[in-house]
Design a protein around this motif. Structure first.
Motif, short mmCIF file in Angstrom:
data_model
loop_
_atom_site.label_atom_id
_atom_site.label_comp_id
_atom_site.label_asym_id
_atom_site.label_seq_id
_atom_site.Cartn_x
_atom_site.Cartn_y
_atom_site.Cartn_z
N TYR A 48 -6.00 2.33 5.25
CA TYR A 48 -4.75 1.58 5.43
C TYR A 48 -4.36 1.59 6.91
CZ TYR A 48 -2.85 6.32 5.19
OH TYR A 48 -2.60 7.65 5.42
N ILE A 49 -3.40 0.76 7.29
CA ILE A 49 -2.97 0.69 8.69
C ILE A 49 -2.18 1.96 9.03
CG2 ILE A 49 -1.52 -0.59 10.35
CD1 ILE A 49 -4.04 -2.13 9.49
N PHE A 88 4.05 4.70 13.26
CA PHE A 88 3.71 3.83 12.12
C PHE A 88 4.22 2.43 12.42
CE2 PHE A 88 5.21 7.94 10.14
CZ PHE A 88 3.95 8.51 10.07
N LYS A 89 5.48 2.37 12.84
CA LYS A 89 6.10 1.05 13.05
C LYS A 89 5.46 0.31 14.20
CE LYS A 89 10.19 1.88 10.42
NZ LYS A 89 11.65 1.92 10.31
N ARG A 132 1.10 -6.94 12.48
CA ARG A 132 1.76 -8.14 11.95
C ARG A 132 1.87 -9.25 13.00
NH1 ARG A 132 6.10 -7.30 7.39
NH2 ARG A 132 4.63 -6.40 5.91
N TYR A 159 10.24 -6.52 15.74
CA TYR A 159 10.06 -5.43 14.78
C TYR A 159 10.55 -4.17 15.50
CZ TYR A 159 7.38 -2.90 11.14
OH TYR A 159 6.98 -2.15 10.07
N ASP A 167 0.87 -1.17 0.00
CA ASP A 167 0.00 0.00 0.00
C ASP A 167 0.91 1.22 0.00
OD1 ASP A 167 -3.05 0.82 0.95
OD2 ASP A 167 -1.52 2.26 1.56
N PHE A 189 2.23 -1.04 12.71
CA PHE A 189 2.50 -2.17 11.80
C PHE A 189 2.95 -3.40 12.61
CE2 PHE A 189 4.00 1.14 8.43
CZ PHE A 189 2.70 1.36 8.02
N HIS A 193 15.53 10.62 13.96
CA HIS A 193 15.80 10.96 12.58
C HIS A 193 16.43 12.36 12.45
CE1 HIS A 193 13.98 12.90 8.92
NE2 HIS A 193 14.55 11.88 8.34
N GLU A 200 1.28 3.01 3.30
CA GLU A 200 2.02 2.24 4.31
C GLU A 200 3.51 2.19 3.97
OE1 GLU A 200 0.21 -1.57 5.27
OE2 GLU A 200 -1.74 -0.63 5.61
N ARG A 241 -0.92 10.04 12.70
CA ARG A 241 -0.85 11.50 12.68
C ARG A 241 -0.36 12.04 14.01
NH1 ARG A 241 -4.07 13.02 8.42
NH2 ARG A 241 -4.92 11.19 7.41
N ARG A 287 -7.84 -4.65 5.34
CA ARG A 287 -7.73 -3.23 5.01
C ARG A 287 -8.85 -2.84 4.06
NH1 ARG A 287 -2.98 -5.44 5.87
NH2 ARG A 287 -1.16 -4.24 6.57
N ARG A 296 5.23 5.39 4.95
CA ARG A 296 5.44 5.52 6.39
C ARG A 296 6.48 4.53 6.93
NH1 ARG A 296 1.02 7.48 4.79
NH2 ARG A 296 -0.04 9.17 5.86
#
Ligand SMILES: Cc1cc2nc3c(=O)[nH]c(=O)nc-3n(C[C@H](O)[C@H](O)[C@H](O)COP(=O)(O)OP(=O)(O)OC[C@H]3O[C@@H](n4cnc5c(N)ncnc54)[C@H](O)[C@@H]3O)c2cc1C
Ligand code: FES
Lengths: 94, 383
Positions: free
Chosen positions: B41-42, B154-155, B162, B83, A29, B158, B258, A32, B49, B173, A35
């Protein structure tokens, strides 16, 4: 040239190899993928890298390129500093 | 999709950090037949956000316990979920601007220390050691907790999704819950845009849409959504690791690993689903930012965005099974702190579903507290 050396997202320093690996790992996606790798999140706003990544996604998903939706665009369209925001707001009649 | 499930033990509506972590914690407790419905989406909702700050400096014991329990989980989550969620403990510096706040923070610190949170007062000099460029004129004192921090939202989202999938959960989704079916005061199924699923348990983890999703089940909950804006700057060399936050100004900011700064401020907003970012907000934010960190004036802004706080009248979440509808669980209304308490919240909701006693007593957070007038008032919230 090796795939690991071909940088697709110059702002975030992401190679074509990393992009293909992420897609193969299930990040198919576009939102995704963006991100997960931060591609398209650099100062250029993805102007150079997103079209290239879109092609990779289209190949992987077996779709024509224009059927892969691009991620949402976010402001500002030009990178601005805080001082220029402060100056422009001082100039306004409040 | 040909094999869209016709039945499931549990259907979770929402694939944000809350829905995904509940799914994972259920699989850990032996519930495998789980469907997660995500209409986009995930990480498309508030989770993707958010500022993703993780703070334990709260003023209510329950919140301290949820936050501390979550930090204990975050500390080993990369390993547990296999992860890298990029959890960094650079601390949180909370600014006090007057003596009333100092008094409140004294009470908070006592409470925090009593449940094992290592927070303490710091004077201006120490605050400057922790965050060298801070303008010490802008506050009188501060509190600091070195084990607070930040994770990649995000991670984290995810990673939970997962791990839940590996445990047997099925995550769909672009699949929306359209109706929730009930019979004689209990859940019997969910109608989606891909088909109907029979189930006796539904978890409402729909973030900004919690009010609408509860309504699908015929339940009124007093949640509403409010826009909050954020921005991220260009990356710089590391300057400081702490999050800096002021409840009075409603501002928070941090340099993430980052190198870029993620920052935001709360503004008074009408309740609705508008999450567009605005120039007016940017001007307001800039004024407050340059007051506490004037050195950032030449920093360049890379991206600005908006998201929703899903709020309740007392700014505390609604957690647990609904009294009037058996099998209907809410995990909603997290305001600006649903990311940081998600890990422990998920444990407690999963425990409730499988009939175990929750690690943290979340019974004060029932949906019924509003009609009974038993509000949960937390003194230390942002925006
Ligand atoms: C600007 C901003 C900054 C923030 N900063 C922080 C912070 O620093 N620390 C912190 O802890 N928290 C912060 N928060 C709050 C945090 O983001 C939220 O509390 C948290 O992400 C809530 O997670 P969730 O899973 O409940 O919601 P979401 O992530 O919104 O997930 C809900 C999901 O449900 C889906 N959904 C809704 N309706 C349906 C339906 N009918 N069918 C299928 N799917 C549906 C949505 O698409 C969405 O993906 C911030 C929020 C914002 C907006
Ligand atoms: S090249 Fe990818 S964001 Fe600039």
């Amino acid at each position: 040239m090796n795939d690991e050396k071909i940088i697709i997202c110059r702002c975030e320093d992401i190679t074509i190899e990393e992009i293909r690996a992420a897609i193969a790992d299930g990040y198919t996606d576009f939102e995704e993928l963006k991100r997960f790798l931060r591609v398209g999140m650099g100062p250029c706003g993805g102007r150079t890298c997103l079209p290239l990544i879109r092609r990779e996604l289209a190949i992987f998903r077996g779709l024509p390129v224009d059927e892969v939706a691009l991620p949402a665009k976010r402001p500002p369209t030009q990178v601005t500093t805080f001082s220029s925001v402060a100056i422009s707001s001082e100039g306004e009649a409040k | 999709m040909t094999d869209f499930p016709k039945t499931a033990e549990v259907v979770i509506i929402g694939g944000g950090v809350v829905g995904a972590s509940i799914a994972y914690e259920l699989t850990k407790r032996g519930v495998k037949d789980i469907v997660v419905l995500e209409k986009s989406y995930i990480s498309s909702g508030s989770t993707g956000r958010c500022g993703a700050g993780v703070r334990q400096q709260w003023g209510l014991e329950m919140n301290c316990r949820l936050a501390k329990g979550s930090v204990d989980i975050f500390e080993q989550l990369t390993e547990e979920l296999d992860y890298d969620i990029e959890f960094r403990q650079g601390g949180y510096l909370v600014l006090a601007h007057n003596s009333t706040q100092v008094k409140q923070f004294e009470r908070n610190i006592k409470l925090q220390n009593s449940v094992g949170i290592p927070s303490r007062f710091v004077d201006k000099d120490e605050a400057r050691e922790i965050c060298p460029p801070i303008n010490t004129e802008a506050f009188v004192k501060a509190t600091y907790c070195p084990t607070d921090g930040h994770a990649n939202p995000f991670k984290t989202n995810f990673a939970y999704a997962r791990a839940a999938e590996r445990g047997g959960a099925r995550v769909y989704r672009y699949t929306e819950a359209k109706d929730i079916l009930t019979e004689n005061g209990r859940i019997v199924g969910v109608e989606t845009d891909k088909g109907r699923i029979s189930t006796n348990i539904v978890v409402n983890a729909s973030g900004p849409w919690s009010h609408e999703v509860a309504k699908l089940a015929g339940i009124e909950i007093p949640t509403f959504s409010e826009r909050h804006q954020c921005l991220v700057s260009e990356p710089l060399e590391p300057m400081f690791e702490t999050m800096v936050i002021s409840f009075q100004k409603g501002i928070y900011l941090q340099q993430v690993p980052h190198g870029s700064f993620v920052m935001g401020i709360g503004e008074v907003e009408e309740p609705n689903h508008n999450i567009r970012s605005t120039w007016q907000w940017l001007e307001f934010f800039t004024g407050e930012l340059l007051d506490i960190l004037p050195v950032l004036k030449d920093l360049r802004i890379v991206r600005q965005w908006g998201g929703s706080y899903n709020k309740t009248p007392d700014a505390a979440p609604i957690l647990g099974e609904h009294e009037q509808l058996a099998g209907f669980y809410n995990a909603v209304g997290f305001s600006g702190h649903g990311f940081m308490i998600a890990p422990m919240t998920a444990v407690c909701i999963a425990q409730l579903i499988v009939g175990e006693k929750p690690t943290v007593d979340i019974s004060p957070l029932s949906a019924e507290r509003f009609s009974k007038g038993e509000l949960v008032v937390e003194p230390s919230v942002v925006g």
